[in-house]
Design a protein around this motif. Sequence first.
Motif, PDB file in Angstrom:
ATOM      1  N   ALA A   1      37.096  41.257  72.330  1.00  0.00           N
ATOM      2  CA  ALA A   1      37.721  42.526  71.753  1.00  0.00           C
ATOM      3  C   ALA A   1      36.790  43.741  71.998  1.00  0.00           C
ATOM      4  O   ALA A   1      35.690  43.882  71.598  1.00  0.00           O
ATOM      5  CB  ALA A   1      37.670  42.070  70.267  1.00  0.00           C
ATOM      6  N   ILE A   2      37.506  44.954  72.052  1.00  0.00           N
ATOM      7  CA  ILE A   2      37.232  46.257  71.965  1.00  0.00           C
ATOM      8  C   ILE A   2      37.496  46.910  70.859  1.00  0.00           C
ATOM      9  O   ILE A   2      36.855  47.325  70.112  1.00  0.00           O
ATOM     10  CB  ILE A   2      37.500  47.212  73.078  1.00  0.00           C
ATOM     11  CG1 ILE A   2      36.899  46.544  74.506  1.00  0.00           C
ATOM     12  CG2 ILE A   2      37.346  48.645  73.011  1.00  0.00           C
ATOM     13  CD1 ILE A   2      37.549  47.335  75.903  1.00  0.00           C
ATOM     14  N   ASP A   3      38.906  46.834  70.313  1.00  0.00           N
ATOM     15  CA  ASP A   3      39.197  46.879  68.878  1.00  0.00           C
ATOM     16  C   ASP A   3      40.276  45.761  68.729  1.00  0.00           C
ATOM     17  O   ASP A   3      40.313  44.852  69.465  1.00  0.00           O
ATOM     18  CB  ASP A   3      39.757  48.124  69.037  1.00  0.00           C
ATOM     19  CG  ASP A   3      41.246  48.507  69.844  1.00  0.00           C
ATOM     20  OD1 ASP A   3      41.596  47.676  70.357  1.00  0.00           O
ATOM     21  OD2 ASP A   3      41.563  49.720  69.763  1.00  0.00           O
ATOM     22  N   ALA A   4      41.383  46.074  67.960  1.00  0.00           N
ATOM     23  CA  ALA A   4      42.059  45.128  67.388  1.00  0.00           C
ATOM     24  C   ALA A   4      43.356  44.750  68.603  1.00  0.00           C
ATOM     25  O   ALA A   4      43.860  43.575  68.272  1.00  0.00           O
ATOM     26  CB  ALA A   4      42.617  45.722  66.050  1.00  0.00           C
ATOM     27  N   VAL A   5      43.365  45.557  69.255  1.00  0.00           N
ATOM     28  CA  VAL A   5      44.261  45.303  70.314  1.00  0.00           C
ATOM     29  C   VAL A   5      43.807  45.192  71.847  1.00  0.00           C
ATOM     30  O   VAL A   5      44.253  44.612  72.949  1.00  0.00           O
ATOM     31  CB  VAL A   5      45.434  46.251  70.376  1.00  0.00           C
ATOM     32  CG1 VAL A   5      46.156  46.220  69.237  1.00  0.00           C
ATOM     33  CG2 VAL A   5      45.117  47.638  70.618  1.00  0.00           C
ATOM     34  N   MET A   6      42.665  45.882  72.165  1.00  0.00           N
ATOM     35  CA  MET A   6      42.259  45.719  73.719  1.00  0.00           C
ATOM     36  C   MET A   6      41.005  44.931  73.819  1.00  0.00           C
ATOM     37  O   MET A   6      40.196  44.475  72.831  1.00  0.00           O
ATOM     38  CB  MET A   6      41.616  47.300  73.642  1.00  0.00           C
ATOM     39  CG  MET A   6      42.528  48.345  73.921  1.00  0.00           C
ATOM     40  SD  MET A   6      41.920  50.032  74.439  1.00  0.00           S
ATOM     41  CE  MET A   6      40.819  50.516  73.095  1.00  0.00           C
ATOM     42  N   LYS A   7      41.033  44.378  74.889  1.00  0.00           N
ATOM     43  CA  LYS A   7      40.027  43.383  75.329  1.00  0.00           C
ATOM     44  C   LYS A   7      39.263  43.610  76.776  1.00  0.00           C
ATOM     45  O   LYS A   7      40.153  44.227  77.541  1.00  0.00           O
ATOM     46  CB  LYS A   7      40.747  41.925  75.145  1.00  0.00           C
ATOM     47  CG  LYS A   7      41.168  41.404  73.728  1.00  0.00           C
ATOM     48  CD  LYS A   7      41.974  40.218  73.923  1.00  0.00           C
ATOM     49  CE  LYS A   7      42.500  39.827  72.559  1.00  0.00           C
ATOM     50  NZ  LYS A   7      43.337  38.467  72.626  1.00  0.00           N
ATOM     51  N   ILE A   8      38.246  42.927  76.834  1.00  0.00           N
ATOM     52  CA  ILE A   8      37.485  42.844  78.132  1.00  0.00           C
ATOM     53  C   ILE A   8      37.953  41.338  78.428  1.00  0.00           C
ATOM     54  O   ILE A   8      37.666  40.516  77.877  1.00  0.00           O
ATOM     55  CB  ILE A   8      36.024  43.055  78.132  1.00  0.00           C
ATOM     56  CG1 ILE A   8      35.930  44.639  77.365  1.00  0.00           C
ATOM     57  CG2 ILE A   8      35.578  42.889  79.565  1.00  0.00           C
ATOM     58  CD1 ILE A   8      34.437  44.806  76.984  1.00  0.00           C
ATOM     59  N   THR A   9      38.374  41.122  79.851  1.00  0.00           N
ATOM     60  CA  THR A   9      38.637  39.952  80.120  1.00  0.00           C
ATOM     61  C   THR A   9      38.528  39.696  81.812  1.00  0.00           C
ATOM     62  O   THR A   9      37.802  40.657  82.402  1.00  0.00           O
ATOM     63  CB  THR A   9      40.124  39.227  80.118  1.00  0.00           C
ATOM     64  OG1 THR A   9      40.201  37.874  80.230  1.00  0.00           O
ATOM     65  CG2 THR A   9      41.225  40.184  80.642  1.00  0.00           C
ATOM     66  N   ASN A  10      38.808  38.637  82.490  1.00  0.00           N
ATOM     67  CA  ASN A  10      38.443  38.678  83.920  1.00  0.00           C
ATOM     68  C   ASN A  10      39.847  38.044  84.668  1.00  0.00           C
ATOM     69  O   ASN A  10      40.848  37.670  83.761  1.00  0.00           O
ATOM     70  CB  ASN A  10      37.283  37.899  84.298  1.00  0.00           C
ATOM     71  CG  ASN A  10      37.285  36.425  83.651  1.00  0.00           C
ATOM     72  OD1 ASN A  10      38.104  35.649  84.146  1.00  0.00           O
ATOM     73  ND2 ASN A  10      36.211  36.108  82.634  1.00  0.00           N
ATOM     74  N   MET A  11      39.669  37.985  85.728  1.00  0.00           N
ATOM     75  CA  MET A  11      40.744  37.267  86.514  1.00  0.00           C
ATOM     76  C   MET A  11      41.177  35.837  86.604  1.00  0.00           C
ATOM     77  O   MET A  11      42.032  35.412  87.126  1.00  0.00           O
ATOM     78  CB  MET A  11      40.871  38.085  87.965  1.00  0.00           C
ATOM     79  CG  MET A  11      40.790  39.316  88.087  1.00  0.00           C
ATOM     80  SD  MET A  11      40.375  39.934  89.683  1.00  0.00           S
ATOM     81  CE  MET A  11      42.047  39.588  90.560  1.00  0.00           C
ATOM     82  N   SER A  12      40.316  35.157  86.047  1.00  0.00           N
ATOM     83  CA  SER A  12      40.441  33.584  86.132  1.00  0.00           C
ATOM     84  C   SER A  12      41.709  33.065  85.317  1.00  0.00           C
ATOM     85  O   SER A  12      42.183  33.664  84.532  1.00  0.00           O
ATOM     86  CB  SER A  12      39.415  32.803  85.315  1.00  0.00           C
ATOM     87  OG  SER A  12      39.673  31.718  85.123  1.00  0.00           O
TER      88      SER A  12
END
Length: 256
Positions: free
Chosen positions: A15-26
Amino acid sequence: MKKNIIITAGPTNEAIDAVMKITNMSTGALGSIVADTLIKEKDDSIGKIYYICPKLCYKPKLQSDKFVFVKIDSTDDLLNVLEDIFKKDDIYAIVHSSAVGDYKGEFVIRAEDIAEEIYNFVKNTDKNDIDVSSILNIIKNPTSLCNSQSKISSYEENLLVKLTLTTKVISKIKQFSPNTKLIGFKLLEGVSEEELYEVAHKLLIKNDANFIVANLLNRIGNGKHFAMIIDKDKVVKRCKTKQEIANAITNIIFNN
């Protein structure tokens, strides 16, 4: 005795904030194929398969009461779930195919706020006491952070996100359960097979893994999935598709 197995699959989301996230392409596609292959080939020898993955991830296609689905989101979620499962159940093998993110958001700050904090420090400090480490300390520990527990305004033009390293999940598995057979994964891009082997072998030794599935990103796609499966001494198997990898992992779990 029937074997209990864990499969981790798909990405982690930080999570970056309540709605944004860091993820990847898996996508978790390989993990789902491994799960289906285990049920198809070794159903009578399996007690439970804990399938651990985020909500948006491939799941096994086959229906089986052997599957125990556990939803996670972040790296910390994954660690907590693994620790809990290892405490309550005897796990024969873990197929740790989850693409755990290397970084997570530590905090979010407006560029204007951190610029002002650095400016005030420089203005009010003797120039002989100003060095790179003092500026870096402000960047690492600013005072005017955005509230990342709620949704950050979509009108902020100069948001900065400070990233920090996530915990290496593979390094914790043998600490949780020393006798569990650990099949880990390593993904690289644009390197030779020799370099891939060296990096994967170091990962295996460092984390006391039994096997590592070593992949090359540029050789995955269009129905193909190159991988070398290695143990501490050699390349055990070379695979060209996800199904070949799944077949090899099934063989490793039940015959090695």
